[in-house]
Scaffold this motif. Structure first.
Motif, PDB file in Angstrom:
ATOM      1  N   ASP A   1       0.732  -1.464   0.240  1.00 25.18           N
ATOM      2  CA  ASP A   1       0.352   0.098   0.218  1.00 25.18           C
ATOM      3  C   ASP A   1       0.806   1.351   0.474  1.00 25.18           C
ATOM      4  OD1 ASP A   1       0.706  -0.544   2.319  1.00 25.18           O
ATOM      5  OD2 ASP A   1      -1.245   0.398   3.153  1.00 25.18           O
ATOM      6  N   PHE A   2       2.240   1.543  -0.074  1.00 18.48           N
ATOM      7  CA  PHE A   2       3.251   2.572  -0.681  1.00 18.48           C
ATOM      8  C   PHE A   2       2.488   3.565  -1.131  1.00 18.48           C
ATOM      9  CE2 PHE A   2       6.571   4.462  -2.068  1.00 18.48           C
ATOM     10  CZ  PHE A   2       7.211   4.387  -1.490  1.00 18.48           C
ATOM     11  N   PHE A   3       2.508   3.731  -2.497  1.00 15.00           N
ATOM     12  CA  PHE A   3       1.952   4.596  -3.361  1.00 15.00           C
ATOM     13  C   PHE A   3       0.417   4.741  -2.735  1.00 15.00           C
ATOM     14  CE2 PHE A   3       4.999   2.418  -5.843  1.00 15.00           C
ATOM     15  CZ  PHE A   3       5.568   3.538  -6.125  1.00 15.00           C
ATOM     16  N   GLU A   4      -0.440   3.542  -2.561  1.00 11.00           N
ATOM     17  CA  GLU A   4      -1.479   4.472  -1.828  1.00 11.00           C
ATOM     18  C   GLU A   4      -1.788   5.432  -1.074  1.00 11.00           C
ATOM     19  OE1 GLU A   4      -6.065   2.159  -1.292  1.00 11.00           O
ATOM     20  OE2 GLU A   4      -3.379   0.754  -0.824  1.00 11.00           O
ATOM     21  N   TYR A   5      -1.274   4.910   0.289  1.00 13.09           N
ATOM     22  CA  TYR A   5      -0.284   5.644   1.191  1.00 13.09           C
ATOM     23  C   TYR A   5       0.005   7.329   0.891  1.00 13.09           C
ATOM     24  CZ  TYR A   5       1.674   6.895   5.629  1.00 13.09           C
ATOM     25  OH  TYR A   5       1.597   7.564   6.905  1.00 13.09           O
ATOM     26  N   PHE A   6       1.144   7.355   0.206  1.00 13.13           N
ATOM     27  CA  PHE A   6       1.140   8.841  -0.098  1.00 13.13           C
ATOM     28  C   PHE A   6       0.145   9.690  -0.990  1.00 13.13           C
ATOM     29  CE2 PHE A   6       5.697   6.526   1.635  1.00 13.13           C
ATOM     30  CZ  PHE A   6       4.995   7.681   2.482  1.00 13.13           C
ATOM     31  N   LEU A   7      -0.418   9.148  -2.296  1.00 11.22           N
ATOM     32  CA  LEU A   7      -1.311   9.251  -2.346  1.00 11.22           C
ATOM     33  C   LEU A   7      -2.537  10.226  -1.442  1.00 11.22           C
ATOM     34  CD1 LEU A   7      -1.826   7.631  -5.839  1.00 11.22           C
ATOM     35  CD2 LEU A   7      -1.731   9.973  -5.682  1.00 11.22           C
ATOM     36  N   ALA A   8      -2.762   8.985  -0.566  1.00 10.32           N
ATOM     37  CA  ALA A   8      -3.752   9.822   0.314  1.00 10.32           C
ATOM     38  C   ALA A   8      -3.843  10.376   0.959  1.00 10.32           C
ATOM     39  CB  ALA A   8      -4.640   8.339   1.619  1.00 10.32           C
ATOM     40  N   LEU A   9      -2.031  11.141   1.482  1.00 10.80           N
ATOM     41  CA  LEU A   9      -1.495  11.962   2.612  1.00 10.80           C
ATOM     42  C   LEU A   9      -1.532  12.881   1.727  1.00 10.80           C
ATOM     43  CD1 LEU A   9      -0.084   9.149   5.065  1.00 10.80           C
ATOM     44  CD2 LEU A   9      -2.535  11.124   5.234  1.00 10.80           C
ATOM     45  N   TYR A  10      -0.573  12.900  -0.138  1.00  7.53           N
ATOM     46  CA  TYR A  10      -0.232  13.959   0.009  1.00  7.53           C
ATOM     47  C   TYR A  10      -1.414  15.576  -0.044  1.00  7.53           C
ATOM     48  CZ  TYR A  10       1.570  16.392  -4.723  1.00  7.53           C
ATOM     49  OH  TYR A  10       1.780  17.528  -5.491  1.00  7.53           O
ATOM     50  N   PRO A  11      -2.695  15.214  -0.102  1.00 10.28           N
ATOM     51  CA  PRO A  11      -3.586  16.498  -0.479  1.00 10.28           C
ATOM     52  C   PRO A  11      -3.644  17.272   0.718  1.00 10.28           C
ATOM     53  CG  PRO A  11      -4.713  14.510  -1.237  1.00 10.28           C
ATOM     54  CD  PRO A  11      -3.507  14.405  -0.794  1.00 10.28           C
ATOM     55  N   ILE A  12      -3.339  16.290   2.158  1.00  9.70           N
ATOM     56  CA  ILE A  12      -3.193  16.736   3.318  1.00  9.70           C
ATOM     57  C   ILE A  12      -1.294  17.887   3.235  1.00  9.70           C
ATOM     58  CG2 ILE A  12      -2.657  15.966   5.967  1.00  9.70           C
ATOM     59  CD1 ILE A  12      -5.062  13.972   5.662  1.00  9.70           C
ATOM     60  N   LEU A  13      -0.761  17.063   3.383  1.00  6.40           N
ATOM     61  CA  LEU A  13       1.025  17.443   3.217  1.00  6.40           C
ATOM     62  C   LEU A  13       0.797  18.478   2.627  1.00  6.40           C
ATOM     63  CD1 LEU A  13       3.683  17.693   3.138  1.00  6.40           C
ATOM     64  CD2 LEU A  13       4.113  15.801   1.465  1.00  6.40           C
TER      65      LEU A  13
END
Length: 157
Positions: free
Chosen positions: A116-128
């Motif tokens: 889930d590496f890519f999914e994790y960072f895609l989900a948190l990117y908007p917050i970042l």
């Protein structure tokens, strides 16, 4: 675009890490997650493995392969850390300022990539991007091994 910047040196086992990145990167996400491999150490067998992936990745190499001179026995044990620091500084500057990426995921050649590496960072990117108090997002977990981490995908820590 969110570049995946893989740090490598002299481990031919970089193949395992690269295979995981390509396996878990979502289909069609090559433009969203381009993979850049930066190598230090001038280790030819490792370079050959990296370059065997051809155009699937971008290969860059730390240009300063000079020795780091440290004085005193207490300092010499830190030589590897100075070299790693020099490599990180060069590679990050190159990735941001020459390759013009504005977001980078840092991976090292001895780490396993989670499914889930890519999914994790895609989900948190908007917050970042939307919260100026957040400097970075990390997926590093010293204890992230089977049997230690709870297997409940609905929980976020």
């Amino acid at each position: 675009m969110i570049a995946v910047l893989l740090f490598a040196c002299n481990r031919v086992t970089v193949k395992r890490n690269l295979d995981q990145l390509f396996k878990f990167r979502p289909p069609g996400a090559e433009e969203i997650f381009p993979i850049v491999v930066t190598q230090d150490c001038n280790h030819d067998p490792t370079r050959q493995i990296i370059q065997s992936y051809g155009s699937k990745l971008k290969y860059i190499q730390q240009p300063d392969q000079s020795d780091i001179v440290l004085h005193g026995k207490a300092q010499k044990k830190f030589k590897g850390y100075y070299k790693i620091s020099r490599h990180y500084g060069w590679a990050l500057n190159h990735t941001f300022n020459e390759l013009n990426y504005n977001t980078v995921l840092i991976v090292e050649d001895d780490l396993d990539i989670s499914p889930d590496f890519f999914e994790y960072f895609l989900a948190l990117y908007p917050i970042l991007k939307s919260d100026p108090t957040i400097y970075c997002v990390s997926a590093w977990n010293d204890n992230g091994k089977d049997g230690i981490v709870e297997q409940d995908p609905s929980k976020f820590y």
